[in-house]
Write an enzyme that holds these catalytic residues in place. Structure first.
Site: not given
Length: 345
Positions: A59-63
């Site tokens: 999810g958004s933790t790769v942003k």
């Protein structure tokens, strides 16, 4: 669920939790046949080490990694603002009158890079990942490059059996995974840019990537063994830290990303950590599972924000989201770390 806690300065694992768990002494003794049978047949798989072998959409933790890549490749100035209407639309290349809509979780208005990290603006990361209007975007190959650089897509070499490497999707991977729909489209790049679709990572990988951002760009090999002892307790071999890669990005790029992660705690998706007595920086993630109302909730972050000593990564399977499920657990872990830190002074 999973908790991974480590020291970002040398790769040392401080805690590695996979839940539900089991008492290994039961297996070592081999006497309680009924309990062993129960463990083997338990549908929640307590014998499965989710921390190193569970593969989940991050999810958004790769942003923060996408943001680092965009800065390194000169895709965007961190102060440049993109208007987040709550979605972007892409015309059908065969029929421009038809649009495909890619949604955000809410309308966020004008966001620069730091605020986009803090508020987890999908539209911003669709744009710097796949491109939109006048911004070209990284494209899938450069997205793959930076995710791989930060430790995704292959095992990291932890001194435990069973570690998995996960998956960084791309055109060739899609042909293998989805033979009924083998064509790579701009939408696939958008979804990869926010850590969804076929993207798969272990909690250990996310923890190491976060640590590399925290420590200024070194990806340390993870290890749980401090030393090997002989039967008398004498040290036979002391395990020394080993860097997998260093100088992953320019210091100024990583500084911007850390500022965005700090802002996530001060005013964004991890705001419930703002009252902690030591400054924390972090990123939440809510990864769709395909089941309505059930999302994997993530938090990954570090403290102190300006001189990190600990990195905490939390995953709650099939809950509601990162802010609601993972952040409160992370806060308890930070309190435990702080208490231990004070005792050592």
């Amino acid at each position: 669920g999973v908790v991974v806690v480590r020291d970002p300065r040398d790769g040392r694992i401080l805690a590695l939790v996979s839940y539900p768990s089991f008492d290994p002494q039961i297996l070592a003794d081999g006497k309680d046949v009924a309990e062993i049978r129960r463990l083997l047949n338990d549908k929640k798989n307590p014998l499965f080490n989710r921390a190193i072998a569970g593969i989940y959409a991050p999810g958004s933790t790769v942003k923060p990694i996408l943001a680092t890549g965009a800065l390194e490749e000169g895709i965007i100035d961190p102060a440049f603002q993109i208007y987040d209407e709550g979605f972007i639309s892409v015309p059908n290349p065969y029929d421009p009158t038809k649009q495909t809509i890619f949604k955000d979780w809410t309308k966020l208005g004008w966001v620069d890079m730091r605020r986009a990290i803090a508020w987890s603006a999908n539209v911003y990361f669709y744009t710097i990942g796949g491109g939109h209007n006048d911004i070209k975007g990284l494209g899938i190959e450069r997205i793959r490059k930076f995710l791989s650089l930060f430790g995704f897509g292959s095992p990291l070499g932890i001194d435990l059996a069973g570690e998995k490497g996960g998956l960084i999707p791309g055109p060739e991977e899609k042909k293998k995974i989805r033979p009924d729909d083998p064509f790579w489209r701009i939408g696939d790049t958008y979804i990869t840019s926010i850590g969804q679709g076929d993207t798969g990572a272990t909690p250990l990988q996310l923890n190491l990537a976060t640590a590399a951002i925290a420590n200024g760009g070194t990806l340390w090999k993870p290890f749980v063994t401090k030393a090997v002892l002989d039967e008398s307790g004498a040290v036979v071999e002391e395990i020394k830290p080993q860097a997998i890669r260093s100088q992953l990005a320019a210091p100024q790029s990583l500084a911007v990303v850390r500022e965005g992660m700090r802002l996530a705690v001060l005013e964004g998706s991890a705001k419930s950590l703002a009252d902690f007595p030591i400054e924390i920086a972090g990123k939440t993630g809510t990864a769709e599972t395909g089941v309505i109302g059930k999302n994997h909730g993530w938090f990954t972050g570090f403290a102190p924000a300006n001189s990190p000593e600990v990195v905490v990564t939390v995953l709650v399977e099939e809950g509601t989201g990162g802010s609601t499920d993972a952040v409160p657990i992370a806060k308890e872990i930070f309190w435990a770390w702080l208490a231990a830190r004070e005792q050592l002074k």
